[in-house]
Write a protein that holds these residues in place. Structure first.
Motif, PDB file in Angstrom:
ATOM      1  N   TYR A  72       0.837  -1.202   0.000  1.00 36.61           N
ATOM      2  CA  TYR A  72       0.000   0.000   0.000  1.00 36.61           C
ATOM      3  C   TYR A  72       0.873   1.253   0.000  1.00 36.61           C
ATOM      4  CZ  TYR A  72      -3.182   3.633   1.527  1.00 36.61           C
ATOM      5  OH  TYR A  72      -3.886   4.793   1.618  1.00 36.61           O
ATOM      6  N   ALA A  73       1.922   1.264   0.806  1.00 34.72           N
ATOM      7  CA  ALA A  73       2.813   2.420   0.883  1.00 34.72           C
ATOM      8  C   ALA A  73       3.503   2.669  -0.454  1.00 34.72           C
ATOM      9  CB  ALA A  73       3.850   2.219   1.986  1.00 34.72           C
ATOM     10  N   ARG A  74       3.923   1.590  -1.145  1.00 37.05           N
ATOM     11  CA  ARG A  74       4.558   1.759  -2.456  1.00 37.05           C
ATOM     12  C   ARG A  74       3.565   2.334  -3.467  1.00 37.05           C
ATOM     13  NH1 ARG A  74       7.957  -2.509  -0.995  1.00 37.05           N
ATOM     14  NH2 ARG A  74       6.424  -4.115  -1.405  1.00 37.05           N
ATOM     15  N   ALA A  75       2.343   1.844  -3.448  1.00 35.73           N
ATOM     16  CA  ALA A  75       1.326   2.356  -4.374  1.00 35.73           C
ATOM     17  C   ALA A  75       1.011   3.816  -4.071  1.00 35.73           C
ATOM     18  CB  ALA A  75       0.061   1.507  -4.285  1.00 35.73           C
ATOM     19  N   GLU A  76       0.894   4.148  -2.805  1.00 34.89           N
ATOM     20  CA  GLU A  76       0.610   5.524  -2.421  1.00 34.89           C
ATOM     21  C   GLU A  76       1.750   6.456  -2.811  1.00 34.89           C
ATOM     22  OE1 GLU A  76      -1.125   7.878   1.483  1.00 34.89           O
ATOM     23  OE2 GLU A  76      -0.096   5.976   1.762  1.00 34.89           O
ATOM     24  N   ALA A  77       2.990   6.016  -2.630  1.00 36.67           N
ATOM     25  CA  ALA A  77       4.148   6.826  -3.020  1.00 36.67           C
ATOM     26  C   ALA A  77       4.186   7.037  -4.530  1.00 36.67           C
ATOM     27  CB  ALA A  77       5.435   6.164  -2.543  1.00 36.67           C
ATOM     28  N   ALA A  78       3.858   6.003  -5.302  1.00 41.45           N
ATOM     29  CA  ALA A  78       3.849   6.135  -6.756  1.00 41.45           C
ATOM     30  C   ALA A  78       2.785   7.125  -7.214  1.00 41.45           C
ATOM     31  CB  ALA A  78       3.613   4.769  -7.404  1.00 41.45           C
ATOM     32  N   ILE A  79       1.615   7.087  -6.592  1.00 38.48           N
ATOM     33  CA  ILE A  79       0.540   8.021  -6.947  1.00 38.48           C
ATOM     34  C   ILE A  79       0.934   9.449  -6.579  1.00 38.48           C
ATOM     35  CG2 ILE A  79      -1.831   8.713  -6.376  1.00 38.48           C
ATOM     36  CD1 ILE A  79      -2.400   5.656  -6.103  1.00 38.48           C
ATOM     37  N   ALA A  80       1.522   9.628  -5.395  1.00 45.84           N
ATOM     38  CA  ALA A  80       1.956  10.962  -4.970  1.00 45.84           C
ATOM     39  C   ALA A  80       3.031  11.509  -5.906  1.00 45.84           C
ATOM     40  CB  ALA A  80       2.464  10.914  -3.533  1.00 45.84           C
ATOM     41  N   LEU A  81       3.987  10.672  -6.277  1.00 50.43           N
ATOM     42  CA  LEU A  81       5.047  11.110  -7.180  1.00 50.43           C
ATOM     43  C   LEU A  81       4.488  11.462  -8.554  1.00 50.43           C
ATOM     44  CD1 LEU A  81       8.067  11.568  -7.625  1.00 50.43           C
ATOM     45  CD2 LEU A  81       8.246   9.167  -8.275  1.00 50.43           C
ATOM     46  N   ALA A  82       3.566  10.650  -9.059  1.00 53.67           N
ATOM     47  CA  ALA A  82       2.954  10.935 -10.357  1.00 53.67           C
ATOM     48  C   ALA A  82       2.178  12.247 -10.315  1.00 53.67           C
ATOM     49  CB  ALA A  82       2.038   9.787 -10.762  1.00 53.67           C
ATOM     50  N   THR A  83       1.521  12.518  -9.200  1.00 51.95           N
ATOM     51  CA  THR A  83       0.771  13.774  -9.061  1.00 51.95           C
ATOM     52  C   THR A  83       1.713  14.971  -9.070  1.00 51.95           C
ATOM     53  OG1 THR A  83      -0.935  12.633  -7.793  1.00 51.95           O
ATOM     54  CG2 THR A  83      -0.848  15.038  -7.592  1.00 51.95           C
ATOM     55  N   VAL A  84       2.795  14.874  -8.310  1.00 54.51           N
ATOM     56  CA  VAL A  84       3.771  15.981  -8.252  1.00 54.51           C
ATOM     57  C   VAL A  84       4.415  16.187  -9.618  1.00 54.51           C
ATOM     58  CG1 VAL A  84       5.988  16.681  -7.278  1.00 54.51           C
ATOM     59  CG2 VAL A  84       4.205  15.784  -5.790  1.00 54.51           C
ATOM     60  N   LEU A  85       4.856  15.091 -10.257  1.00 54.54           N
ATOM     61  CA  LEU A  85       5.538  15.219 -11.544  1.00 54.54           C
ATOM     62  C   LEU A  85       4.587  15.627 -12.665  1.00 54.54           C
ATOM     63  CD1 LEU A  85       8.052  12.247 -11.399  1.00 54.54           C
ATOM     64  CD2 LEU A  85       8.477  14.687 -11.012  1.00 54.54           C
ATOM     65  N   GLY A  86       3.280  15.440 -12.472  1.00 59.08           N
ATOM     66  CA  GLY A  86       2.308  15.922 -13.442  1.00 59.08           C
ATOM     67  C   GLY A  86       2.149  17.430 -13.397  1.00 59.08           C
ATOM     68  N   ARG A  87       2.448  18.029 -12.265  1.00 60.25           N
ATOM     69  CA  ARG A  87       2.291  19.473 -12.092  1.00 60.25           C
ATOM     70  C   ARG A  87       3.607  20.239 -12.127  1.00 60.25           C
ATOM     71  NH1 ARG A  87      -1.948  19.055  -7.063  1.00 60.25           N
ATOM     72  NH2 ARG A  87      -3.574  18.002  -8.235  1.00 60.25           N
ATOM     73  N   TRP A  88       4.693  19.533 -11.833  1.00 64.35           N
ATOM     74  CA  TRP A  88       6.000  20.175 -11.735  1.00 64.35           C
ATOM     75  C   TRP A  88       7.033  19.386 -12.518  1.00 64.35           C
ATOM     76  CZ3 TRP A  88       6.091  24.743  -9.106  1.00 64.35           C
ATOM     77  CH2 TRP A  88       5.016  24.994  -8.270  1.00 64.35           C
ATOM     78  N   GLN A  89       8.039  20.087 -13.041  1.00 60.77           N
ATOM     79  CA  GLN A  89       9.127  19.435 -13.758  1.00 60.77           C
ATOM     80  C   GLN A  89      10.415  19.645 -12.973  1.00 60.77           C
ATOM     81  OE1 GLN A  89       9.790  20.970 -17.660  1.00 60.77           O
ATOM     82  NE2 GLN A  89      11.528  19.635 -18.045  1.00 60.77           N
ATOM     83  N   PRO A  90      11.051  18.552 -12.521  1.00 56.19           N
ATOM     84  CA  PRO A  90      12.309  18.707 -11.795  1.00 56.19           C
ATOM     85  C   PRO A  90      13.463  19.009 -12.753  1.00 56.19           C
ATOM     86  CG  PRO A  90      11.745  16.398 -11.956  1.00 56.19           C
ATOM     87  CD  PRO A  90      10.613  17.170 -12.563  1.00 56.19           C
ATOM     88  N   VAL A  91      14.280  19.988 -12.384  1.00 56.71           N
ATOM     89  CA  VAL A  91      15.451  20.377 -13.165  1.00 56.71           C
ATOM     90  C   VAL A  91      16.620  20.468 -12.202  1.00 56.71           C
ATOM     91  CG1 VAL A  91      16.453  22.187 -14.618  1.00 56.71           C
ATOM     92  CG2 VAL A  91      14.015  21.678 -14.777  1.00 56.71           C
ATOM     93  N   ALA A  92      17.778  19.966 -12.613  1.00 52.84           N
ATOM     94  CA  ALA A  92      18.960  20.039 -11.754  1.00 52.84           C
ATOM     95  C   ALA A  92      19.307  21.493 -11.486  1.00 52.84           C
ATOM     96  CB  ALA A  92      20.126  19.324 -12.406  1.00 52.84           C
ATOM     97  N   ALA A  93      19.492  21.821 -10.225  1.00 54.85           N
ATOM     98  CA  ALA A  93      19.854  23.177  -9.839  1.00 54.85           C
ATOM     99  C   ALA A  93      21.338  23.389 -10.107  1.00 54.85           C
ATOM    100  CB  ALA A  93      19.549  23.408  -8.365  1.00 54.85           C
ATOM    101  N   PRO A  94      21.725  24.613 -10.401  1.00 59.50           N
ATOM    102  CA  PRO A  94      23.147  24.879 -10.619  1.00 59.50           C
ATOM    103  C   PRO A  94      23.946  24.648  -9.342  1.00 59.50           C
ATOM    104  CG  PRO A  94      21.895  26.921 -10.612  1.00 59.50           C
ATOM    105  CD  PRO A  94      20.912  25.801 -10.539  1.00 59.50           C
ATOM    106  N   GLY A  95      25.191  24.248  -9.517  1.00 61.10           N
ATOM    107  CA  GLY A  95      26.051  24.008  -8.361  1.00 61.10           C
ATOM    108  C   GLY A  95      26.584  22.593  -8.380  1.00 61.10           C
ATOM    109  N   PRO A  96      27.440  22.278  -7.424  1.00 57.63           N
ATOM    110  CA  PRO A  96      28.026  20.933  -7.391  1.00 57.63           C
ATOM    111  C   PRO A  96      26.973  19.876  -7.066  1.00 57.63           C
ATOM    112  CG  PRO A  96      28.604  22.138  -5.412  1.00 57.63           C
ATOM    113  CD  PRO A  96      27.894  23.105  -6.318  1.00 57.63           C
ATOM    114  N   ALA A  97      27.109  18.739  -7.705  1.00 53.05           N
ATOM    115  CA  ALA A  97      26.175  17.636  -7.464  1.00 53.05           C
ATOM    116  C   ALA A  97      26.902  16.507  -6.753  1.00 53.05           C
ATOM    117  CB  ALA A  97      25.606  17.143  -8.782  1.00 53.05           C
TER     118      ALA A  97
END
Length: 76
Positions: free
Chosen positions: A28-53
């Motif tokens: 259940y926790a894995r399914a919930e995490a996948a749904i939450a991540l899909a919701t966030v990534l549907g609204r936002w696009q992650p981009v690497a921030a400048p600086g050392p990685a």
């Protein structure tokens, strides 16, 4: 003592991992995490921030975390 440790099952000390004593809510926790991540990534696009990685590999993402993972989230 080392011979006793060798006789233990592989997942004996990972309470939320696998084996006969796996957490009952793990699926259940894995399914919930996948749904939450899909919701966030549907609204936002992650981009690497400048600086050392920090490019060290992470074995258990639920326990360990990268030291300097910097992302910028851009609205879609």
């Amino acid at each position: 003592m080392p011979e006793r440790a060798a006789a233990l099952p592989r997942w004996a000390f990972a309470g939320f991992a696998n084996g006969p004593r796996q957490c009952v809510g793990a699926d259940y926790a894995r399914a919930e995490a996948a749904i939450a991540l899909a919701t966030v990534l549907g609204r936002w696009q992650p981009v690497a921030a400048p600086g050392p990685a920090d490019a060290r590999p992470v074995r258990l993402a639920t326990v360990l975390r990268p030291h300097r993972l910097r992302l910028r989230m851009l609205s879609r």
